[in-house]
Design an enzyme around this catalytic site. Structure first.
Site, mmCIF file in Angstrom:
data_model
loop_
_atom_site.group_PDB
_atom_site.id
_atom_site.type_symbol
_atom_site.label_atom_id
_atom_site.label_comp_id
_atom_site.label_asym_id
_atom_site.label_seq_id
_atom_site.Cartn_x
_atom_site.Cartn_y
_atom_site.Cartn_z
ATOM 1 N N LYS A 54 8.973 -0.555 15.682
ATOM 2 C CA LYS A 54 8.943 -0.873 17.383
ATOM 3 C C LYS A 54 8.376 -2.230 17.316
ATOM 4 O O LYS A 54 7.574 -2.790 16.835
ATOM 5 C CB LYS A 54 7.797 0.020 17.712
ATOM 6 N N SER A 74 25.894 -4.377 21.664
ATOM 7 C CA SER A 74 24.698 -4.533 20.832
ATOM 8 C C SER A 74 23.544 -5.294 21.440
ATOM 9 O O SER A 74 23.892 -5.666 22.565
ATOM 10 C CB SER A 74 25.392 -5.338 19.354
ATOM 11 N N THR A 93 21.965 1.364 21.244
ATOM 12 C CA THR A 93 23.003 0.179 20.648
ATOM 13 C C THR A 93 22.650 -0.087 19.293
ATOM 14 O O THR A 93 21.839 0.754 18.827
ATOM 15 C CB THR A 93 23.175 -0.719 21.562
ATOM 16 N N TYR A 94 23.103 -0.973 18.861
ATOM 17 C CA TYR A 94 23.054 -1.340 17.468
ATOM 18 C C TYR A 94 22.319 -2.923 17.521
ATOM 19 O O TYR A 94 22.847 -3.852 18.384
ATOM 20 C CB TYR A 94 24.024 -1.388 16.507
ATOM 21 N N GLY A 144 27.573 -6.743 25.845
ATOM 22 C CA GLY A 144 28.460 -5.779 26.274
ATOM 23 C C GLY A 144 28.133 -4.868 27.511
ATOM 24 O O GLY A 144 27.140 -5.519 28.408
ATOM 25 N N ALA A 145 28.037 -3.709 27.592
ATOM 26 C CA ALA A 145 27.907 -2.866 28.632
ATOM 27 C C ALA A 145 26.504 -2.791 29.008
ATOM 28 O O ALA A 145 25.926 -2.684 30.290
ATOM 29 C CB ALA A 145 28.355 -1.393 28.522
ATOM 30 N N ALA A 146 25.757 -2.897 27.934
ATOM 31 C CA ALA A 146 23.977 -2.721 28.028
ATOM 32 C C ALA A 146 23.579 -4.141 28.746
ATOM 33 O O ALA A 146 22.427 -4.112 29.369
ATOM 34 C CB ALA A 146 23.505 -2.840 26.444
#
Length: 116
Positions: A9, A25, A57-58, A73-75
């Site tokens: 975390k 990502s 995501t990664y 990207g979309a995030a």
């Protein structure tokens, strides 16, 4: 039996960028990734404290000692620069192993995302 447990975390880091035109990502300062035991390509849950968004995501490594936290990207549509995030990864462990497991939990400097 296997259980999902928190593996790592990174608590309360600020978004430094959002790049809608990237493939996808989250870019994380490689120093933070190492300290949190997050590897390139690992699935990361992202919790946005500012707007309540949760997404997955990664991870991809960003420059060391940069404090970079960029959603790609979309995030990128789910955050704004300066938003405060919690980044979490999980592991599947046998229940007895999980009882002994200690996650890597980081509290970076909230102003610059660097390790204290």
């Amino acid at each position: 039996m296997f259980v999902h447990v928190v593996k790592s975390k990174i608590h309360r880091v600020k978004v430094t960028g959002a790049d809608l035109n990237y493939i996808g990502s989250i870019t994380i300062d490689e120093d933070l990734m190492d300290a949190a035991n997050i590897i390139e390509g690992e699935k990361v849950q992202i919790v946005n404290n500012n707007n309540g968004e949760r997404l997955e995501t990664y991870a991809i490594p960003g420059p060391r000692n940069s404090g970079e936290i960029t959603l790609n990207g979309a995030a990128a549509r789910k955050v704004a620069k300066g938003d405060v995030l919690i980044l979490i990864t999980y592991a599947m462990l046998e229940i007895e192993e999980a009882k002994q497991f200690k996650p890597a939990i980081l509290f970076p400097n909230e102003e610059n995302n660097l390790l204290k």
